[in-house]
Design a protein around this motif. Structure first.
Motif, PDB file in Angstrom:
ATOM      1  N   ALA A 183     -10.025 -11.837  -1.407  1.00 33.83           N
ATOM      2  CA  ALA A 183      -8.823 -12.538  -0.939  1.00 33.83           C
ATOM      3  C   ALA A 183      -7.590 -12.083  -1.712  1.00 33.83           C
ATOM      4  O   ALA A 183      -6.473 -12.088  -1.170  1.00 33.83           O
ATOM      5  N   ARG A 184      -7.768 -11.692  -2.968  1.00 33.71           N
ATOM      6  CA  ARG A 184      -6.626 -11.236  -3.764  1.00 33.71           C
ATOM      7  C   ARG A 184      -6.031  -9.934  -3.235  1.00 33.71           C
ATOM      8  O   ARG A 184      -4.871  -9.627  -3.500  1.00 33.71           O
ATOM      9  N   CYS A 185      -6.840  -9.179  -2.490  1.00 36.68           N
ATOM     10  CA  CYS A 185      -6.378  -7.883  -1.981  1.00 36.68           C
ATOM     11  C   CYS A 185      -6.094  -7.930  -0.488  1.00 36.68           C
ATOM     12  O   CYS A 185      -5.983  -6.883   0.156  1.00 36.68           O
ATOM     13  N   ALA A 186      -5.996  -9.133   0.071  1.00 39.57           N
ATOM     14  CA  ALA A 186      -5.710  -9.293   1.496  1.00 39.57           C
ATOM     15  C   ALA A 186      -4.453 -10.149   1.655  1.00 39.57           C
ATOM     16  O   ALA A 186      -4.082 -10.922   0.772  1.00 39.57           O
ATOM     17  N   ALA A 207     -13.170 -13.675   7.092  1.00 34.26           N
ATOM     18  CA  ALA A 207     -12.332 -12.632   7.684  1.00 34.26           C
ATOM     19  C   ALA A 207     -11.114 -12.436   6.792  1.00 34.26           C
ATOM     20  O   ALA A 207     -10.585 -13.404   6.220  1.00 34.26           O
ATOM     21  N   PHE A 208     -10.666 -11.186   6.693  1.00 43.47           N
ATOM     22  CA  PHE A 208      -9.535 -10.855   5.831  1.00 43.47           C
ATOM     23  C   PHE A 208      -8.519 -10.029   6.617  1.00 43.47           C
ATOM     24  O   PHE A 208      -8.897  -9.104   7.346  1.00 43.47           O
ATOM     25  N   LEU A 209      -7.265 -10.391   6.473  1.00 51.34           N
ATOM     26  CA  LEU A 209      -6.174  -9.651   7.114  1.00 51.34           C
ATOM     27  C   LEU A 209      -5.626  -8.645   6.113  1.00 51.34           C
ATOM     28  O   LEU A 209      -5.175  -9.016   5.024  1.00 51.34           O
ATOM     29  N   VAL A 210      -5.665  -7.361   6.494  1.00 53.81           N
ATOM     30  CA  VAL A 210      -5.332  -6.281   5.565  1.00 53.81           C
ATOM     31  C   VAL A 210      -4.383  -5.307   6.262  1.00 53.81           C
ATOM     32  O   VAL A 210      -4.546  -5.016   7.457  1.00 53.81           O
ATOM     33  N   ARG A 211      -3.411  -4.811   5.520  1.00 55.45           N
ATOM     34  CA  ARG A 211      -2.560  -3.749   6.062  1.00 55.45           C
ATOM     35  C   ARG A 211      -3.419  -2.537   6.373  1.00 55.45           C
ATOM     36  O   ARG A 211      -4.300  -2.163   5.595  1.00 55.45           O
ATOM     37  N   ARG A 212      -3.156  -1.920   7.507  1.00 52.62           N
ATOM     38  CA  ARG A 212      -3.991  -0.799   7.929  1.00 52.62           C
ATOM     39  C   ARG A 212      -4.067   0.287   6.858  1.00 52.62           C
ATOM     40  O   ARG A 212      -5.148   0.828   6.576  1.00 52.62           O
TER      41      ARG A 212
END
Length: 280
Positions: A190-193, A218-223
């Motif tokens: 979560a710290r990296c999302a 689920a994690f939202l991440v920059r492409r």
């Protein structure tokens, strides 16, 4: 044949929409309906499958649901390769093209806001399973046998109870370790999302492979940061016996669309009947 419009997603309009070719549910061709700066991704489906009553029955059929989910996912994946989009819930249908335009009108502000917020982001799924304990449980412990001496029977009974207690304590420790591993994995990722969602653990036919699902996130991440996220998962994934971590993606950000509150987010559970998509 009566037809309805199946709506897969709402997207930013593309410059050459006419050249886009993809097959959706029932192998029907996919096209775009543009309205007020938005584009609905649609195809025709049969009314006898997607009217309210037959659809309710179909949603109880896991084979039908899996086929529909795979087609839905395939279209969303193809469109996300050419433009930013907000995925819609499985089996979102409108009666005609004017209904599609009303959908875009009614949700215009939410769609516009979500498209801006999700632009350039992808979703990664992380699951952690606790494998069944291979050690014999209390049900497999040998029953005490009746001997001629009363003291022998009592001793055998005490040994049986001790074995049951040790087995229960071992299971409790195993579940405690699994829970701690799940919390640690979730917190570090979560710290990296940019955002995260915790879904209900899967069970029954939704669970993939052996073990009990103890983390479904689920994690939202920059492409452009996906490679770093995958690398971090590989570092953090527990290697100890009895735990199995899985990473899937990148997907369109279903879990973060937030268009219909909890109901929209729960649609991800429906899609996961076809989790084997990652295998095909």
């Amino acid at each position: 044949m009566n037809q309805l419009f199946y709506v897969y997603a709402v997207a930013q309009p593309v410059g050459d929409a006419a050249s886009f070719a993809a097959a959706g549910v029932g192998d029907a061709p996919v096209r775009f309906v543009e309205h007020r700066g938005l584009a609905a991704v649609v195809s025709h489906v049969r009314a006898e499958d997607f009217e309210e009553a037959p659809l309710r029955a179909h949603l109880e059929d896991l084979d039908w649901l899996a086929d529909t989910a795979r087609a839905h996912e395939s279209v969303v994946g193809a469109v996300s390769g050419i433009t930013n989009l907000v995925p819609l819930r499985l089996a979102t249908v409108c009666r005609d093209e004017s209904g599609v335009r009303r959908l875009l009108d009614d949700g215009h502000d939410r769609f516009t806001s979500s498209l801006a917020r999700l632009d350039g982001r992808v979703e990664w799924g992380v699951k952690l399973y606790a494998e069944p304990d291979a050690a014999p449980g209390p049900d497999t412990a040998p029953e005490p046998t009746a001997g001629p001496a009363r003291t022998a029977t009592a001793t055998s009974g005490r040994d049986y109870l001790r074995r049951r207690l040790r087995s229960r304590q071992a299971r409790e420790k195993s579940w405690a370790r699994a829970d701690a591993s799940a919390q640690r994995l979730h917190a570090e990722l979560a710290r990296c999302a940019e955002a995260q969602r915790l879904h209900r653990p899967q069970s029954g036919q939704l669970a993939q492979g052996p073990g009990v699902n103890v983390l479904n996130a689920a994690f939202l991440v920059r492409r452009e940061e996906s490679a770093a996220f995958v690398g971090l998962f590989e570092q953090l994934a527990p290697q100890e016996t009895g735990l199995r971590a899985e990473l899937t993606g990148p997907w369109a950000p279903y879990s973060f669309a937030d268009l219909h509150g909890p109901q929209q987010r729960e649609s991800r559970q429906e899609r996961e009947v076809s989790e084997e998509r990652s295998e095909t």
